[in-house]
Design a protein around this motif. Structure first.
Motif, PDB file in Angstrom:
ATOM      1  N   ASN A  38       4.203  36.969  10.711  1.00 12.49           N
ATOM      2  CA  ASN A  38       5.020  36.276  11.710  1.00 12.49           C
ATOM      3  C   ASN A  38       6.338  37.034  11.831  1.00 12.49           C
ATOM      4  O   ASN A  38       7.061  37.193  10.845  1.00 12.49           O
ATOM      5  CB  ASN A  38       5.323  34.843  11.256  1.00 12.49           C
ATOM      6  N   TRP A  39       6.660  37.468  13.035  1.00 13.49           N
ATOM      7  CA  TRP A  39       7.867  38.283  13.227  1.00 13.49           C
ATOM      8  C   TRP A  39       8.795  37.602  14.226  1.00 13.49           C
ATOM      9  O   TRP A  39       8.389  37.216  15.318  1.00 13.49           O
ATOM     10  CB  TRP A  39       7.494  39.672  13.740  1.00 13.49           C
ATOM     11  N   ASP A  40      10.053  37.441  13.828  1.00 14.06           N
ATOM     12  CA  ASP A  40      11.055  36.871  14.720  1.00 14.06           C
ATOM     13  C   ASP A  40      11.784  38.025  15.400  1.00 14.06           C
ATOM     14  O   ASP A  40      12.539  38.766  14.748  1.00 14.06           O
ATOM     15  CB  ASP A  40      12.054  36.007  13.939  1.00 14.06           C
ATOM     16  N   PRO A  41      11.577  38.223  16.706  1.00 15.54           N
ATOM     17  CA  PRO A  41      12.160  39.378  17.389  1.00 15.54           C
ATOM     18  C   PRO A  41      13.664  39.263  17.618  1.00 15.54           C
ATOM     19  O   PRO A  41      14.292  40.234  18.014  1.00 15.54           O
ATOM     20  CB  PRO A  41      11.407  39.408  18.726  1.00 15.54           C
ATOM     21  N   VAL A  42      14.249  38.083  17.379  1.00 11.99           N
ATOM     22  CA  VAL A  42      15.699  37.933  17.467  1.00 11.99           C
ATOM     23  C   VAL A  42      16.346  38.245  16.124  1.00 11.99           C
ATOM     24  O   VAL A  42      17.326  38.985  16.039  1.00 11.99           O
ATOM     25  CB  VAL A  42      16.076  36.499  17.923  1.00 11.99           C
ATOM     26  N   LEU A  43      15.766  37.715  15.049  1.00 18.65           N
ATOM     27  CA  LEU A  43      16.310  37.954  13.710  1.00 18.65           C
ATOM     28  C   LEU A  43      15.853  39.280  13.112  1.00 18.65           C
ATOM     29  O   LEU A  43      16.385  39.732  12.104  1.00 18.65           O
ATOM     30  CB  LEU A  43      15.903  36.804  12.775  1.00 18.65           C
ATOM     31  N   HIS A  44      14.795  39.868  13.702  1.00 16.59           N
ATOM     32  CA  HIS A  44      14.260  41.151  13.227  1.00 16.59           C
ATOM     33  C   HIS A  44      13.762  41.054  11.785  1.00 16.59           C
ATOM     34  O   HIS A  44      14.062  41.915  10.958  1.00 16.59           O
ATOM     35  CB  HIS A  44      15.295  42.271  13.349  1.00 16.59           C
ATOM     36  N   THR A  45      13.037  39.997  11.493  1.00 16.84           N
ATOM     37  CA  THR A  45      12.496  39.847  10.148  1.00 16.84           C
ATOM     38  C   THR A  45      11.189  39.080  10.180  1.00 16.84           C
ATOM     39  O   THR A  45      10.924  38.313  11.123  1.00 16.84           O
ATOM     40  CB  THR A  45      13.493  39.107   9.222  1.00 16.84           C
ATOM     41  N   ALA A  46      10.387  39.299   9.142  1.00 16.85           N
ATOM     42  CA  ALA A  46       9.224  38.453   8.938  1.00 16.85           C
ATOM     43  C   ALA A  46       9.701  37.058   8.548  1.00 16.85           C
ATOM     44  O   ALA A  46      10.748  36.905   7.911  1.00 16.85           O
ATOM     45  CB  ALA A  46       8.338  39.032   7.836  1.00 16.85           C
ATOM     46  N   VAL A  47       8.952  36.043   8.939  1.00 16.80           N
ATOM     47  CA  VAL A  47       9.275  34.661   8.569  1.00 16.80           C
ATOM     48  C   VAL A  47       8.020  33.971   8.065  1.00 16.80           C
ATOM     49  O   VAL A  47       6.898  34.367   8.413  1.00 16.80           O
ATOM     50  CB  VAL A  47       9.875  33.868   9.766  1.00 16.80           C
ATOM     51  N   SER A  48       8.203  32.962   7.231  1.00  8.73           N
ATOM     52  CA  SER A  48       7.060  32.237   6.685  1.00  8.73           C
ATOM     53  C   SER A  48       6.525  31.236   7.704  1.00  8.73           C
ATOM     54  O   SER A  48       7.198  30.895   8.680  1.00  8.73           O
ATOM     55  CB  SER A  48       7.460  31.487   5.408  1.00  8.73           C
ATOM     56  N   ASP A  49       5.305  30.756   7.470  1.00  5.90           N
ATOM     57  CA  ASP A  49       4.722  29.752   8.364  1.00  5.90           C
ATOM     58  C   ASP A  49       5.601  28.521   8.456  1.00  5.90           C
ATOM     59  O   ASP A  49       5.645  27.848   9.491  1.00  5.90           O
ATOM     60  CB  ASP A  49       3.326  29.346   7.867  1.00  5.90           C
ATOM     61  N   LEU A  50       6.294  28.178   7.356  1.00  9.70           N
ATOM     62  CA  LEU A  50       7.127  26.976   7.352  1.00  9.70           C
ATOM     63  C   LEU A  50       8.353  27.136   8.245  1.00  9.70           C
ATOM     64  O   LEU A  50       8.953  26.155   8.669  1.00  9.70           O
ATOM     65  CB  LEU A  50       7.565  26.641   5.925  1.00  9.70           C
ATOM     66  N   GLU A  51       8.701  28.390   8.535  1.00  7.07           N
ATOM     67  CA  GLU A  51       9.856  28.645   9.399  1.00  7.07           C
ATOM     68  C   GLU A  51       9.440  28.816  10.855  1.00  7.07           C
ATOM     69  O   GLU A  51      10.237  29.212  11.698  1.00  7.07           O
ATOM     70  CB  GLU A  51      10.598  29.893   8.915  1.00  7.07           C
ATOM     71  N   VAL A  52       8.178  28.507  11.131  1.00  3.76           N
ATOM     72  CA  VAL A  52       7.646  28.585  12.488  1.00  3.76           C
ATOM     73  C   VAL A  52       7.288  27.175  12.941  1.00  3.76           C
ATOM     74  O   VAL A  52       6.544  26.471  12.272  1.00  3.76           O
ATOM     75  CB  VAL A  52       6.393  29.488  12.552  1.00  3.76           C
ATOM     76  N   VAL A  53       7.837  26.770  14.066  1.00  7.09           N
ATOM     77  CA  VAL A  53       7.546  25.455  14.625  1.00  7.09           C
ATOM     78  C   VAL A  53       6.689  25.654  15.860  1.00  7.09           C
ATOM     79  O   VAL A  53       7.122  26.290  16.827  1.00  7.09           O
ATOM     80  CB  VAL A  53       8.844  24.707  15.005  1.00  7.09           C
ATOM     81  N   ALA A  54       5.477  25.126  15.823  1.00  5.49           N
ATOM     82  CA  ALA A  54       4.563  25.258  16.956  1.00  5.49           C
ATOM     83  C   ALA A  54       4.459  23.927  17.676  1.00  5.49           C
ATOM     84  O   ALA A  54       3.968  22.951  17.118  1.00  5.49           O
ATOM     85  CB  ALA A  54       3.185  25.719  16.476  1.00  5.49           C
ATOM     86  N   GLU A  55       4.964  23.881  18.897  1.00  7.32           N
ATOM     87  CA  GLU A  55       4.896  22.666  19.699  1.00  7.32           C
ATOM     88  C   GLU A  55       4.236  22.967  21.042  1.00  7.32           C
ATOM     89  O   GLU A  55       4.288  24.095  21.535  1.00  7.32           O
ATOM     90  CB  GLU A  55       6.294  22.090  19.913  1.00  7.32           C
ATOM     91  N   GLU A  56       3.617  21.948  21.604  1.00  5.63           N
ATOM     92  CA  GLU A  56       2.908  22.128  22.866  1.00  5.63           C
ATOM     93  C   GLU A  56       3.891  22.401  24.003  1.00  5.63           C
ATOM     94  O   GLU A  56       4.909  21.729  24.132  1.00  5.63           O
ATOM     95  CB  GLU A  56       2.059  20.897  23.188  1.00  5.63           C
TER      96      GLU A  56
ATOM     97  N   TRP B 278       0.563  36.785  -0.167  1.00  4.94           N
ATOM     98  CA  TRP B 278       1.856  36.177   0.198  1.00  4.94           C
ATOM     99  C   TRP B 278       2.854  37.276   0.554  1.00  4.94           C
ATOM    100  O   TRP B 278       3.180  38.127  -0.282  1.00  4.94           O
ATOM    101  CB  TRP B 278       2.321  35.351  -0.990  1.00  4.94           C
ATOM    102  N   CYS B 279       3.334  37.245   1.796  1.00  2.71           N
ATOM    103  CA  CYS B 279       4.357  38.195   2.234  1.00  2.71           C
ATOM    104  C   CYS B 279       5.700  37.735   1.678  1.00  2.71           C
ATOM    105  O   CYS B 279       6.208  36.674   2.048  1.00  2.71           O
ATOM    106  CB  CYS B 279       4.410  38.259   3.759  1.00  2.71           C
ATOM    107  N   ILE B 280       6.279  38.526   0.788  1.00  2.74           N
ATOM    108  CA  ILE B 280       7.501  38.107   0.088  1.00  2.74           C
ATOM    109  C   ILE B 280       8.745  38.869   0.527  1.00  2.74           C
ATOM    110  O   ILE B 280       9.826  38.633  -0.017  1.00  2.74           O
ATOM    111  CB  ILE B 280       7.337  38.245  -1.441  1.00  2.74           C
TER     112      ILE B 280
END
Length: 949
Positions: free
Chosen positions: A171-189, A427-429
């Motif tokens: 999971n890559w955040d193109p604004v923060l320029h870092t990998a993020v964990s699934d818990l830091e990803v919010v998926a909403e419809e 686990w991506c650490i």
């Protein structure tokens, strides 16, 4: 005591006293009992989930402290890598600077400066809710002790081959320029589209249609997949199609991942930009074509790799390979290079239209993953990262639960734990930010990698001399350090006395949403480095939602701040808080209107104890917990009831004789013996509930005893012996009043610590109890000798008699102050004895003017009737009510309900209403209907009775 209960006058005073006197520290005596606080983010403030969870933990700690256990509640905060870096970067923006202007070292110093001045908000708020953590042991996941533990774990895992570096999809955040964990990803419809695109067959014989929600990723397609059993495409397997716009050939392959019922049954495969496609690529050894830059733009040149099914070594299975064309790194058409992904999407769709390759566009609702910090759409991105091989660690973690070394409460959450561990991925650490534990790895100029505790150790170990080395730029995922929390906070890797005493810890209290991210990882790390589980019990609580069952979120405008509930907040301040930071004026206006409608007078002050009692009462075994302000209002009333009850007790005991002369024995009335017996039962019920993590049952038992038995009955009934009893009876009743109150305060203290401490300070001397604080008093133990079935039976009879009279008054609309003539019929000899024994109580609390017995054969006058067992209580109606006026009143109420009922029934019989209305609205209407029907039935029954008079 003050006349009026004012929580603000007592709460902060008592917390300061407790902390200053060191009452929160382990006693060093008794069995060890330890809870590790789930470390809140250093950037955070207390939210409802924290307050709920910390109330449960504090209740357990206070209960076990009073049980005589050697209790430690270990506090600390998490450095919250991404969140903290963002906070400080925003502060720099106000100075027109970036972290790059400062450089890494100076930027890290600025974060430490920020923490020293502004990072203690949540710890101050924890004090407000009464959290009795041992602040002298407070830890921070970036302090030197924990940093040392992190380096030690990393080095050991690397040396055992359980940590590696490899190129994987994350999971890559193109604004923060870092990998993020699934818990830091919010998926909403969100509303989007499904684009159906034509991929021409390379031999010119036709085309395949594929559907996608992300047309821009087609530039990285390496295959089209169909299901192996799909007859429609059997003859095309092994052929190739020409990838539109990119003009290269890609193969048609088969894979069971494809759902032949979805769309056309053809799926584009883009291993470098989709997690499912990545797995397909591994199975078929397809190449990966990464078309994006770290900031979400289309690259100038593509990065191309082979997808390996065997892990980080880059090997792949021998045997037949699906043919893939060799792809040049400049395969991306120039028209799209440098565009951000959404601009590229628009241009690609337009170009497909112009070339006749866009078959159709459908509206489509899809779950869009966004970074919870940046709000940016998260991109599956192929990049070099550090990983932990988790499967070797997961097997012992599963065995620990299977063998009963760890117990989940409720037990069904063990299934969730097993499901996650059985399907665990590496686990991506690593994270591409500056704030955090920097990865202890160094590279020389040839790119060789060295891992160690420090650069000096690496140089010495590998004899590198003065060779130029650079440290890895990445830091470790915050969850890596928090996975070590149960033992790193106790001094590991040193063998400290605290580690020997408190590891394994007793219980972990946490939400179900982080069973995998935190719970499972702590188990894996604890077993690996301590050789034992990190905790014996895992108590999984539900998540706090609003009164309608909705998740609390700023965008919905339904967030409640626990400190606002404690202190109160004006409507204007609440509106300002809820709309602050909202970018869309329309949304802000909607939330303002919603808030003004819901809280026209703001939120009153309820105090901490009322909030804590509410949380305890809501702590059921359910997944979701609905928080309704009506509940906290009720528990504020409970605190008032306790306060006023204590004042009554003190007025009747303070300075009064609680003992009698040597030649007179205390004479406890049946009422005294009854409340003492009921106390033993509630002590046992509450203790059993707390031992079983059923705070809701403990709270219910405590509430019902105080409100229904001690206050509503005993305090009232005690007035008879206090006013008319002998000296021996009066002393016995006074002793009962104060001793039951003092024991009750100790019983309720784990849930409501402040009010119980304040009242106990007055109660203890009167009850002849020594001690400086209720915190160090023993939790009450049930006394079997005080159980009195006979007294309980007697008072149950008395209560039934009085309640029967009250019911008749209510049903017949008889004024409560009007004295009643009572006729008694049937019953047993025991009833006659009880009537005489309790005549004073009956006459006083039943408002009885006379009691007469009728013979079994006598016909009573027209009367309202109540039953106590076989005993008939009859109230002659002649002269007590105006029959015609009462019938008119009842008829008017019945007519009103009969007019309202069809409207509610019609709503519930309307399929459109049932389909469109939210579940909670439908449930409320059904409840309303049931209540109206019950009221109608009751009113009609009353009218029938009065008509018969």
């Amino acid at each position: 005591m003050e006349k009026t209960y004012d929580p603000h006058k007592i709460e902060q005073h008592w917390y300061k006293t407790w902390e200053e006197k060191g009452y929160f520290a382990p006693s060093g005596k008794g069995q060890p009992y330890c809870i590790m606080i789930p470390p809140p983010n250093v950037t955070g403030s207390l939210h409802m989930g924290h307050a709920f969870q910390d109330t449960i933990m504090d209740g357990l700690i206070r209960y076990h402290r009073m049980r005589g256990d050697n209790t430690l509640w270990q506090p600390g905060t998490d450095h919250a890598g991404i969140a903290t870096q963002m906070v400080v970067e925003r502060l720099l923006e106000k100075e027109d600077k970036t972290r790059h202007d400062l450089g890494r070292q100076r930027f890290i110093e600025r974060i430490w400066e920020w923490k020293a001045h502004s990072g203690g908000t949540i710890t101050r708020q924890l004090r407000r809710i009464g959290a009795s953590v041992d602040w002298s042991r407070e830890r921070f996941t970036m302090d030197e002790g924990l940093s040392r533990a992190v380096r030690e774990v990393f080095v050991r895992l690397y040396e055992e081959g359980l940590i590696y570096r490899g190129k994987r999809l994350v999971n890559w955040d193109p604004v923060l320029h870092t990998a993020v964990s699934d818990l830091e990803v919010v998926a909403e419809e969100e509303k989007g589209h499904l684009w159906h695109m034509r991929y021409p067959l390379a031999d010119g014989s036709g085309h395949l249609v594929v559907a996608t929600t992300r047309p821009e990723t087609m530039l990285g397609d390496v295959a089209v997949a169909v299901h192996p059993d799909d007859e429609r495409y059997r003859d095309l397997i092994g052929k190739t199609v020409r990838l539109p716009l990119a003009d290269r050939e890609i193969p048609i392959i088969t894979d069971e991942y494809v759902d032949p019922e979805f769309g056309t049954g053809c799926v584009k495969i883009t291993p470098a930009h989709d997690f499912n496609d990545y797995d397909v690529g591994k199975r078929h050894q397809l190449i990966q074509v990464n078309i994006m830059t770290p900031d979400g733009k289309i690259s100038e040149k593509a990065d191309i790799f082979v997808t390996s099914p065997l892990g980080p070594e880059g090997e792949y299975i021998q045997g037949k390979k699906i043919p893939s064309p060799q792809v040049s790194s400049d395969c991306i058409p120039k028209a799209y290079r440098g565009l951000n992904r959404f601009e590229a999407r628009q241009r690609i769709v337009e170009d497909l239209k112009q070339q006749g390759l866009l078959e159709k566009i459908e509206d489509h609702v899809l779950k869009v993953p966004r970074g919870d910090r940046s709000g940016a759409v998260v991109e599956p991105y192929l990049t070099d990262q550090w990983f932990v091989k988790t499967k070797p660690l997961a097997k012992p973690a599963m065995r620990a639960v299977e063998e009963g070394k760890i117990r989940f409460i409720p037990g069904n959450w063990a299934k969730t734990y097993f499901q996650w561990l059985e399907n665990i991925e590496d686990w991506c650490i690593s994270r591409q930010i500056w704030w955090g534990h920097r990865i202890p790895a160094w590279y020389d100029e040839e790119g060789s990698l060295y891992v160690g505790h420090s650069e000096a150790e690496v140089r010495a170990k590998y004899d590198l001399g003065d060779r130029s080395l650079r440290q890895d730029e990445d830091v470790l995922d915050t969850w890596f350090s928090s996975a070590l929390w149960p033992f790193s906070t106790l001094g590991w890797p040193d063998e400290t006395p605290e580690l020997a005493s408190f590891y394994p810890t007793s219980v972990l209290v946490t939400g179900f949403d982080i069973i995998f991210f935190w719970v499972a990882r702590m188990v894996m790390m604890g077993l690996k480095f301590m050789g034992d589980v990190p905790f014996r019990d895992v108590y999984i609580h539900g998540l706090i939602r609003d009164a309608h069952g909705q998740k609390m979120s700023k965008s919905k405008g339904n967030v409640l701040d626990p400190i606002d509930l404690i202190d109160g907040i004006t409507l204007e301040d609440l509106v300002e808080k809820r709309t602050a930071g909202l970018m869309q004026p329309q949304m802000a206006k909607k939330i303002e209107q919603q808030t003004r409608q819901e809280f026209p007078e703001g939120i009153p002050s309820y105090g901490t104890d009322a909030l804590r009692f509410t949380f305890a009462a809501l702590a059921t075994t359910g997944r979701d917990i609905r928080f309704d302000l009506g509940r906290i209002e009720g528990y504020r009333n409970f605190c008032n009831k306790l306060w006023n009850a204590a004042r009554y007790v003190f007025m009747n005991t303070d300075g009064r004789e609680l003992i009698v002369t040597d030649d007179v024995v205390l004479e406890y009335t049946p009422v005294d013996r009854w409340i003492r017996s009921r106390l033993q039962r509630v002590i046992q019920t509450a203790a059993d509930a707390l031992e079983g993590y059923r705070f809701d049952l403990a709270a219910a038992a405590i509430y019902e005893f105080l409100w229904d038995e001690y206050c509503d009955w005993y305090l009232e009934l005690s007035k008879v012996s206090l006013q008319t009893g002998t000296e021996a009876q009066q002393c016995a009743t006074r002793r009962t009043l104060i001793e039951v109150l003092e024991a009750f305060l100790r019983l309720a203290h784990p849930i409501t610590p402040f009010i119980t401490e304040e009242i106990w300070q007055t109660a203890a001397p009167i009850a002849d109890v020594d001690g400086d604080t209720i915190m160090q008093q023993p939790f009450p133990e049930p006394d079997a000798e005080a159980l009195d079935d006979a007294a309980e039976s007697e008072i149950a009879w008395l209560q039934a008699f009085i309640l029967g009279l009250r019911r008749i008054r209510g049903e017949m609309n008889i004024p409560p102050g009007k004295s009643l003539p009572v006729l008694l019929q049937q019953g047993m000899d025991l009833d006659r004895q009880r009537v005489e024994a309790y005549r004073a109580y009956l006459e006083r609390f039943g408002r009885i003017e006379s009691i007469d017995w009728l013979g079994a054969d006598q016909t009573p006058p027209e009367s309202a009737i109540a039953l106590v067992g076989e005993l008939k209580i009859l109230i002659p109606m002649a002269g007590l009510i105006d029959k015609e006026a009462e019938l008119q009143r009842l008829t008017k109420e019945i007519d009103k309900l009969n007019k309202e009922l069809p409207r509610v029934e019609g709503k519930l019989n309307n399929p459109k209403f049932l389909e469109r209305a939210p579940d909670e609205v439908v449930a409320k209407e059904r409840q309303k209907l049931e209540e109206m029907q019950a009221s109608l039935s009751r009113l009609e029954e009353q009218r029938t009775r009065i008509q018969a008079l």
